[in-house]
Design a protein around this motif. Structure first.
Motif, PDB file in Angstrom:
ATOM      1  N   ARG A   1       0.862  -1.231  -0.085  1.00 61.73           N
ATOM      2  CA  ARG A   1       0.015   0.099   0.006  1.00 61.73           C
ATOM      3  C   ARG A   1       0.668   1.286   0.007  1.00 61.73           C
ATOM      4  NH1 ARG A   1      -3.529   1.407   3.515  1.00 61.73           N
ATOM      5  NH2 ARG A   1      -4.853   2.391   1.965  1.00 61.73           N
TER       6      ARG A   1
ATOM      7  N   ALA B   1       1.165   4.209  -2.930  1.00 60.95           N
ATOM      8  CA  ALA B   1       0.933   5.418  -2.782  1.00 60.95           C
ATOM      9  C   ALA B   1       1.922   6.364  -3.500  1.00 60.95           C
ATOM     10  CB  ALA B   1       0.885   5.752  -1.168  1.00 60.95           C
TER      11      ALA B   1
ATOM     12  N   SER C   1       1.079   6.041  -7.319  1.00 60.54           N
ATOM     13  CA  SER C   1      -0.042   6.895  -7.611  1.00 60.54           C
ATOM     14  C   SER C   1       0.235   8.519  -7.462  1.00 60.54           C
ATOM     15  CB  SER C   1      -1.065   6.561  -6.597  1.00 60.54           C
ATOM     16  OG  SER C   1      -0.814   7.016  -5.378  1.00 60.54           O
TER      17      SER C   1
ATOM     18  N   THR D   1      -5.780   3.852  -7.539  1.00 57.17           N
ATOM     19  CA  THR D   1      -5.846   3.576  -6.250  1.00 57.17           C
ATOM     20  C   THR D   1      -7.196   2.735  -6.128  1.00 57.17           C
ATOM     21  OG1 THR D   1      -6.670   5.849  -5.604  1.00 57.17           O
ATOM     22  CG2 THR D   1      -4.288   5.226  -5.314  1.00 57.17           C
TER      23      THR D   1
ATOM     24  N   ASP E   1      -6.041  -0.531  -4.564  1.00 65.43           N
ATOM     25  CA  ASP E   1      -6.070  -0.560  -3.011  1.00 65.43           C
ATOM     26  C   ASP E   1      -6.970  -1.705  -2.323  1.00 65.43           C
ATOM     27  OD1 ASP E   1      -4.858   0.604  -0.709  1.00 65.43           O
ATOM     28  OD2 ASP E   1      -5.907   2.458  -0.649  1.00 65.43           O
TER      29      ASP E   1
END
Length: 741
Positions: free
Chosen positions: A483, A487, A490, A500, A504
């Motif tokens: 994750r 981040a 992205s 995401t 995600d």
């Protein structure tokens, strides 16, 4: 069969009744009671008080509602005696009461609620003959007594009392039923009420794994008679029941079709005026993240649930201190504690909210569920007798709590678990029994949260207790790192949400609590998460290249980037040589077009010579890596530039000298060499003769020919010039034999 008290002998019954009434007026206990019995067939159902040998059982048909008091002194109890597998002959039923209110604690209530025929019976109030009952048949027995006959008066404290009906034959007790009745001597109005706050987990089966399986499981859960449909039906009509909702379940149900969307719409429509908490999407296992040292992920909540409270964590089972600490650190300072967590150590049941200091010094507000009340209200439906006994037990529990400290109001918490599958009518009847007790009622949990936390002594939380069904810490750590990587990735594109929103959820889904009971499906979810992040991890790559040769003090090395993402990527290249002999002037920031390659020149300075390995990192806007690092080699030969210049200068000098030498060497022709041997006559010699003059002219003509020859070659020109001189000054040329002519 003859009654031991009344029925067959009417005069005796009348005498006993008169005596009972007289003693009742005086407030003294009566020695006997009115009872009746009849044989026949009674409704049967699951045994509520069946012995292990199946000999007989007793079920409750009816019982007077409400507490006994001076204003309502009568009690009527009707039971059915079932013979079981063998006939029941010459049996009697005894009604007893345990009226020592001072000892009627919650532990006593739990112990009294037992169907052991050999258990306590209390003080005998009435005895009734039971008609002979054939195997498989039953008989009804009714007791009618008043408070005086039971020994209840002003001297008896407010609280719950125990009633027992024990059936015995010639061999002893064969079946028993125990229940409760509340006595109010007139002080009930001084008892502070006991509130009951109810909260239900609205979470579903695992979501976002195999789309077909997940959709099928959720479809079943929200359809008629499905678990989530039952949860909604049972609680919608009870506005004081709070919901802890997984937003992903609502979103997924909305996309299932008519049944799913209808369920979601009904749930969202019933949130008005109700306490609602949005759990983190996919209901991640707080304990698993705590034991891996990671924070609980919380995806954005949209729609109607975006406006509800999102500060509640609901761990599975009794939480440990590590789990509570992680919940608070993850933004959920309200933590539900179930099971035996934070059990009170004193004689008084405290209110259902307290505070716990976390491992990092923060404070968690703990919503502590009352295990007994939760089990009673959440239990599966029983037959008529079982439900009547259960409702009596509920009332007795709250009465015992109120009697502990009559002047101290408290609120207890009932937490319906994630697997709760209620019967709507049964729950409604049980809640109604609480409401009608006179000293307990349901209250919104927000009202509890507004009260001062309890400071009563409780058992401390364990530091760390790991359940074997939790997601392994290594996998949790991997998902958390993925994750973080997502981040970073992205952050390099102009529309990060487009990445995401797809990936995600796949990185959170494997940690769902629901996977504790579906370990095989969890493995598939973990594999899907890995595949999802790997597809993005290769979104921006460094294209491998060959070794660079640097033979100057400064120059450019080219790094080629490939962007496989559907959006342009803004990244920063960081080159790190492993040797100080190569220095990077500046690490550039570039924009790589979508689905394209880009060659990026990077200026480097050479301080010395040698082979240098350069590590290449591609960083996002937050400084984290967006792809795996790579490296290439640079052969630095900085002195070669000076050596090459010197060598070039030497070569140029040699070429110049060689050219001059060659020119000089080619210029010495045979004619010039012959001219160099001409003898110059002595000027003092006599004047030339005429023949010599003629010869001079001839020589001049030859000179003219020499000039022509000189136009063709330098040597000829030289010879011509010398011949012209010969026109003035006669020369002597040796012949082939060396003589002069």
């Amino acid at each position: 069969m003859t009654s031991h008290l009344t029925g067959a002998r009417t005069p005796r019954a009348a005498l006993l009744l008169a005596l009972a009434l007289t003693l009742g007026l005086l407030g003294w206990p009566a020695p006997a009671a009115v009872a009746s019995a009849s044989a026949g067939t009674a409704p049967t159902g699951p045994a509520s008080t069946e012995r292990t040998d199946g000999a007989a059982r007793v079920s409750l048909t009816s019982m007077s509602a409400g507490p006994l008091s001076f204003d309502s002194p009568e009690l009527r109890v009707t039971v059915v005696v079932h013979a079981g597998d063998a006939p029941l002959d010459d049996a009697v039923a005894r009604l007893g009461i345990d009226r020592d209110s001072a000892t009627h604690t919650r532990d006593w209530v739990a112990a009294w609620d037992d169907d052991d025929p050999d258990g306590p019976t209390g003080r005998e109030v009435a005895v009734q003959d039971v008609p002979d009952v054939a195997a498989g048949e039953s008989a009804t027995v009714t007791f009618e007594v008043n408070r005086a006959q039971m020994g209840l008066g002003a001297w008896t404290a407010w609280g719950t009392q125990g009633l027992a009906v024990v059936v015995s034959d010639d061999d002893g007790p064969v079946a028993a039923l125990r229940t409760f009745v509340t006595w109010d001597p007139g002080t009930g109005s001084q008892v502070e009420p006991v509130g009951v706050s109810l909260v239900a987990a609205v979470t579903g089966p695992p979501v976002d794994t195999d789309p077909l399986t997940a959709a099928s499981d959720l479809q079943s859960a929200v359809s008629d008679d499905g678990r989530l449909a039952d949860v909604l039906a049972a609680t919608t009509t009870l506005p004081d029941v709070a919901w802890a909702v997984d937003p992903e379940v609502v979103d997924a149900a909305s996309a299932l079709g008519e049944s799913g969307s209808s369920w979601a719409e009904a749930l969202l429509g019933a949130t008005e005026g109700r306490d609602v908490f949005a759990l983190p999407a996919f209901d991640p296992d707080v304990a698993a993240y705590a034991h891996a040292g990671a924070l609980v992920p919380r995806l954005p909540v949209s729609g109607a649930l975006a406006d509800v409270r999102q500060d509640l964590a609901w761990p599975v089972g009794p939480p440990d201190l590590a789990t509570v600490s992680t919940a608070v650190a993850s933004g959920s300072p309200l933590v539900v504690a179930t099971g035996d967590a934070l059990a009170p150590t004193g004689a008084t049941t405290p209110t259902g909210i307290t505070e716990v200091e976390t491992s990092d010094g923060s404070t968690a507000r703990m919503v502590v569920a009352d295990t007994t009340l939760t089990d009673l209200l959440a239990g599966p439906p029983g037959d008529e007798s079982e439900e009547a006994l259960l409702e009596r037990r509920l009332v007795a529990e709250t009465a015992a709590v109120a009697a502990q400290a009559p002047s101290r109001g408290r609120t207890l918490v009932v937490a319906f678990s994630r697997t709760w599958d209620p019967d709507p009518a049964t729950l409604a009847a049980r809640v109604e029994a609480l409401e009608q007790s006179g000293w307990s009622s349901t209250v919104p949990i927000s009202q509890l949260l507004d009260t001062r936390p309890s400071t009563d002594a409780r058992t401390p939380l364990a530091e760390r207790e790991v359940d074997t069904d939790e997601l392994a810490p290594a996998v949790v750590t991997e998902l958390a790192a993925s994750r973080d990587q997502l981040a970073s990735i992205s952050s390099i594109v102009p529309d990060p949400e487009a990445l995401t929103t797809v990936v995600d959820p796949q990185l959170v889904a494997p940690s769902a609590v629901a996977f504790r009971s579906s370990l095989g499906e969890r493995l598939l979810a973990v594999d899907a998460a890995r595949t999802a992040i790997e597809s993005l991890a290769d979104g921006v790559q460094v294209v491998p290249g060959s070794t660079f040769n640097l033979i100057a003090d400064s120059g450019d090395v080219t790094v080629r980037l490939r962007n496989n993402l559907p959006q342009e990527a803004s990244v920063r290249l960081v080159l790190t040589p492993d040797d100080p002999r190569l220095q990077i002037e500046e690490n550039p920031s570039v924009v790589v077009p979508a689905n394209s390659d880009l060659a990026v020149p990077v200026t480097v300075d050479a301080v010395g010579s040698g082979n240098v390995v350069v590590d290449v990192q591609v960083l996002g806007q937050d400084g984290t890596e967006v792809t795996a690092p790579s490296s290439f080699e640079v052969r630095v030969r900085a002195e070669w530039e000076g050596v090459g210049t010197a060598v070039g200068a030497v070569l140029l000098g040699l070429l110049l000298v060689g050219g001059i030498w060659r020119t000089v060497r080619r210029g010495r022709s045979a004619r010039r060499a012959a001219a160099d041997e001409v003898e110059i006559p002595d000027p003092t010699a006599g004047q030339p003769t005429a023949e010599q003059s003629t010869a001079g002219q001839t020589t001049g003509q030859q000179s003219t020919a020499g000039q022509t020859t000189g136009q063709q070659s330098t040597a000829g020109q030289t010879t011509g010039q010398q011949s012209t001189a010969g026109a003035t000054r006669p020369t002597s040329m040796p012949d082939d034999h060396g003589s002069t002519r």
